[in-house]
Design an enzyme around this catalytic site. Structure first.
Site, short mmCIF file in Angstrom:
data_model
loop_
_atom_site.label_atom_id
_atom_site.label_comp_id
_atom_site.label_asym_id
_atom_site.label_seq_id
_atom_site.Cartn_x
_atom_site.Cartn_y
_atom_site.Cartn_z
N GLU A 1 -4.59 -6.68 2.58
CA GLU A 1 -3.37 -7.43 2.96
C GLU A 1 -3.45 -8.90 2.58
O GLU A 1 -2.47 -9.50 2.14
CB GLU A 1 -3.09 -7.30 4.46
CG GLU A 1 -2.49 -5.97 4.87
CD GLU A 1 -3.55 -4.89 5.07
OE1 GLU A 1 -4.75 -5.21 4.98
OE2 GLU A 1 -3.17 -3.72 5.29
N PHE B 1 3.07 -2.59 8.88
CA PHE B 1 3.20 -2.84 10.32
C PHE B 1 2.99 -4.35 10.54
O PHE B 1 2.12 -4.93 9.89
CB PHE B 1 2.12 -2.11 11.12
CG PHE B 1 2.26 -0.61 11.13
CD1 PHE B 1 2.86 0.05 12.21
CD2 PHE B 1 1.79 0.16 10.07
CE1 PHE B 1 2.98 1.44 12.22
CE2 PHE B 1 1.92 1.55 10.08
CZ PHE B 1 2.51 2.19 11.16
N GLU C 1 0.84 -1.19 0.00
CA GLU C 1 0.00 0.00 0.00
C GLU C 1 0.88 1.25 0.00
O GLU C 1 1.82 1.34 0.78
CB GLU C 1 -0.91 -0.04 1.22
CG GLU C 1 -1.87 -1.24 1.17
CD GLU C 1 -2.23 -1.79 2.54
OE1 GLU C 1 -2.00 -1.09 3.56
OE2 GLU C 1 -2.73 -2.93 2.61
N HIS D 1 -0.33 -0.77 16.65
CA HIS D 1 0.74 -0.31 15.75
C HIS D 1 2.11 -0.41 16.41
O HIS D 1 3.03 0.28 16.00
CB HIS D 1 0.51 1.15 15.34
CG HIS D 1 -0.67 1.38 14.45
ND1 HIS D 1 -1.96 1.27 14.90
CD2 HIS D 1 -0.77 1.70 13.14
CE1 HIS D 1 -2.80 1.54 13.91
NE2 HIS D 1 -2.10 1.79 12.83
N ASP E 1 1.53 -5.55 12.81
CA ASP E 1 0.14 -5.66 13.28
C ASP E 1 -0.82 -5.88 12.10
O ASP E 1 -1.76 -6.66 12.18
CB ASP E 1 -0.26 -4.38 14.01
CG ASP E 1 0.84 -3.86 14.92
OD1 ASP E 1 0.67 -3.91 16.14
OD2 ASP E 1 1.89 -3.41 14.39
N PHE E 2 -0.58 -5.15 10.98
CA PHE E 2 -1.47 -5.26 9.82
C PHE E 2 -1.29 -6.61 9.12
O PHE E 2 -2.21 -7.11 8.47
CB PHE E 2 -1.19 -4.15 8.80
CG PHE E 2 -1.40 -2.74 9.31
CD1 PHE E 2 -1.94 -2.50 10.56
CD2 PHE E 2 -1.06 -1.66 8.52
CE1 PHE E 2 -2.12 -1.21 11.02
CE2 PHE E 2 -1.24 -0.36 8.97
CZ PHE E 2 -1.77 -0.13 10.22
#
Lengths: 324, 362
Positions: free
Chosen positions: A59, A82, A29, A128, A84-85
């Protein structure tokens, strides 16, 4: 030797590898505008939007499509922004990418690099800031790289891009601006080789990623008190340099593992258990881990700071071990 | 393992690298695609095409029957999902595939592998977990792969192959070839989220992928009407402007006609296409499913009125006045291939224990 930042070192690695091999491409992205942290700044100008590819915020499909494209022999670099993502794409990474080579009896390979930055910086809160490296170290089929310096970010990223297996490449968000010496030329790291940041005879501190710098700071303080700590940077968690850790602890008789991640079931547990299993008679003190408590990361600095491992805490733990 | 020689269907070959990448992102949007329509008309097959379809479908049918028997005898373990009843789908689609195209599917994959030209011995030996199996005994029924035949697995997570298949199409575009990714999934998988991420990306980047939805009416034990808010799955690409159509997936001619149209669309650079194949599985979801969620009459009716192989056979005998002995000869040859595969799968040795540690970075 050139001095450059951690982020520039990674950008140089990607650019050099893309020049070397037309099958290397990146997808994620906002890559066209340089990526969320600027890791890809300027690359679209040189390589065009076909190879520095802006993807929708999807994702799961970014990862899955990259796995498919890798199976045909292209070499995608997936940017997850991240760690996290990246959890939106764990199925594609864990069930597909990590398994394909083995599950298909060697009929295919997945030459994939998944960049997913880890770690706390400032006030980024619970979704994050996580350091999830241990999750992937647990999965057979994945390489896990956790560079702590500009030189390593370049050399490990080049190695990751050339690796025929999927590599989870976890840069630390707080290190982007860190400067350091970077060797000239085609410096490609070997996975599973730890780096001795500092030598010492009294205890071994094992660490990786940003925590290496905190550990080194603590070691400097300890040296002023006459305690010589050896600091090892693992650089990759799988494969990890068991031999270097065991050899060091055999000499010093004391082990302290320092990690930013939650200590419970973190990779430090693997290091500590391995040392305890192999070196019990040689240990002068019980093995010791330092890591975050098992609690989500908070927004308010005063709360966030409570889960950080500080140089003071490391020095205090080291003193405790040496006294034993 | 030696590939069985087979006439007619196109062979996929290992993708080649090196050609100049084409832009996935910079492709200009074309005129909006046609909306979902129902049913490409079945066009007549020549006698040769009917014979090819008959032979290929019969091979899958007999192979699967044998696998079912061997499962019952304890020679095959774990999960085993049979393709019986759905043969026309993959056989009709493979008749429009060309060299270099890719096929990827879920776990009901034996038929796809045979239709891609993979060796029945290698497939059956994988079912029995032997060293001559395609995955050397490490994959089993759900996990086989052949770069040589363009078969990209064999995936066990419902819908997991859909984004991978989208990536195969991305690689075709990157290399600038005119190959297509045939990405198969079922009605059950069509309710998984990554399917829609894939649709968006495939349309956005005009990727050459045919999403073949094999709607066999049951996602495991739940009928489509109980699991899906809308049951015309050919419309599932509507909000991405991906054309789609429903196809009689029991009639290999209808499958072929629709596949031909979709393949031309993809090869011309128009992006993805959705084909919803209305089909039916005669057996349970897997070997451990007695399929009590539907009536015996429902299954009987499909078998008697819509069986894909019987349809072809009837046309061969009537319209093409094929000699019955010629068909019996095909039956005999198919049985012999299947028996040989079953024999191999039982006599080939089990993997050496050291195989545990190969094909992985340690």
């Amino acid at each position: 030797m050139a001095v450059m930042t951690y982020i520039d070192a990674s950008r140089q690695a990607v650019a050099e590898e893309m020049r070397r091999d037309p099958m290397v491409w990146a997808v994620g992205e906002d890559l066209g505008r340089g990526g969320v942290f600027g890791q890809y700044k300027g690359l679209v100008d040189e390589f065009g939007p076909d190879r520095i590819s802006d993807a929708p915020i999807s994702e799961s499909c970014i990862m899955g499509a990259a796995v498919g494209a890798a199976m045909t022999g292209t070499r995608p670099i997936v940017e997850m922004r991240f760690s996290d993502f990246a959890l939106c794409a764990v199925d594609e990474l864990v069930n597909q990418a990590a398994k394909a080579r083995y599950m298909f009896g060697g009929q295919t390979r997945v030459p994939l690099v998944v960049r997913e930055p880890i770690g706390m910086w400032r006030s980024s809160a619970a979704q994050h800031s996580q350091s999830l490296e241990a999750w992937y170290a647990h999965i057979p089929g994945l390489v896990v790289a956790v560079p702590s310096t500009p030189a390593d970010n370049r050399a490990l990223l080049k190695a990751a891009i050339r690796c025929d297996d999927p590599v989870v490449f976890m840069e630390h968000k707080n290190l982007w601006a860190l400067g350091g010496d970077v060797p000239d030329g085609d410096d490609v790291a070997e996975f599973g080789k730890a780096r001795a940041v500092r030598e010492g005879k009294d205890l071994t501190i094992v660490s990786w990623s940003a925590a290496v710098h905190t550990a080194t700071e603590a070691a400097t303080t300890l040296a002023g008190e006459g305690i010589e700590a050896e600091v090892l940077d693992l650089r990759t968690l799988w494969p990890w340099d068991k031999d270097a850790v065991l050899a060091s602890v055999e000499r010093t008789g004391r082990l302290l593992v320092v990690q930013e991640a939650v200590s419970v079931a973190g990779f430090g547990a693997e290091v500590a258990a391995t040392v305890a299993e192999n070196l019990h008679p040689a240990l002068k003190a019980p093995v010791k881990r330092l890591g975050a408590p098992r609690i989500p990361i908070s927004y308010a600095p005063v709360l966030e700071d409570q889960v950080r491992i500080t140089a003071d805490a490391i020095a205090a733990a080291a003193r405790g071990l040496v006294k034993t | 393992m030696a590939a069985r020689a087979k006439s007619g269907t196109r062979r996929a070959s290992a993708a080649k690298s090196g050609s100049k990448p084409k832009s996935p992102a910079a492709a200009k949007s074309r005129a909006p695609a046609k909306k979902s329509s129902r049913g490409s008309p079945a066009t007549d097959f020549s006698q040769d095409q009917e014979l090819e379809a008959y032979r290929e479908m019969l091979l899958i049918r007999r192979f699967e029957e044998k696998a079912g028997q061997m499962y019952g005898m304890g020679l095959i373990g774990g999960f085993c999902h049979l393709y019986i009843g759905q043969e026309a789908v993959v056989v009709g689609m493979q008749m429009v595939a060309k060299d270099g195209d890719q096929v990827i599917t879920g776990y009901r994959d034996h038929g796809h592998m045979l239709a891609c030209g993979m060796d029945p011995k290698g497939v059956m030996a994988e079912l029995t977990g032997r060293r001559g199996g395609y995955s050397k005994g490490k994959g089993g029924s759900m996990h086989m792969f052949s770069v040589e035949k363009g078969f990209f697995g064999g995936h066990g997570i419902v819908g997991g192959q859909v984004s991978l298949g989208t990536g195969l199409a991305f690689a075709n575009k990157y290399r600038g070839n005119d190959n297509i990714s045939f990405t198969y999934f079922g009605d059950g998988a069509s309710n998984q989220g990554q399917v829609y991420e894939s649709f968006n990306m495939a349309k956005l980047w005009k990727l050459p992928v045919i999403y073949v939805i094999e709607n066999n009416k049951y996602g495991m034990g739940t009928s489509i009407s109980r699991s899906s808010a809308t049951t015309d799955l050919s419309h599932r690409g509507a909000s991405f402007d991906i054309p789609g159509e429903q196809v009689d997936g029991m009639d290999v001619r209808a499958v072929h006609a629709a596949g031909d149209k979709a393949a031309a669309w993809c090869r011309e650079g128009n992006g993805p296409y959705i084909l919803e194949m209305l089909t039916y599985r005669y057996r349970g979801h897997s070997m451990s499913d007695p399929a009590k969620y539907r009536s015996k009459e429902e299954v009987q009716k499909m078998r008697q009125e819509h069986d894909p192989i019987e349809q072809v056979k009837a046309r061969l005998l009537e319209a093409h006045a094929t000699d019955e002995d010629a068909l019996k000869d095909i039956d005999r040859k198919v049985r012999s291939i299947v028996n040989e595969a079953a024999e191999f799968a039982q006599t080939d040795p089990e993997p050496d224990p050291s195989e545990l540690w190969t094909d992985i970075l340690r």
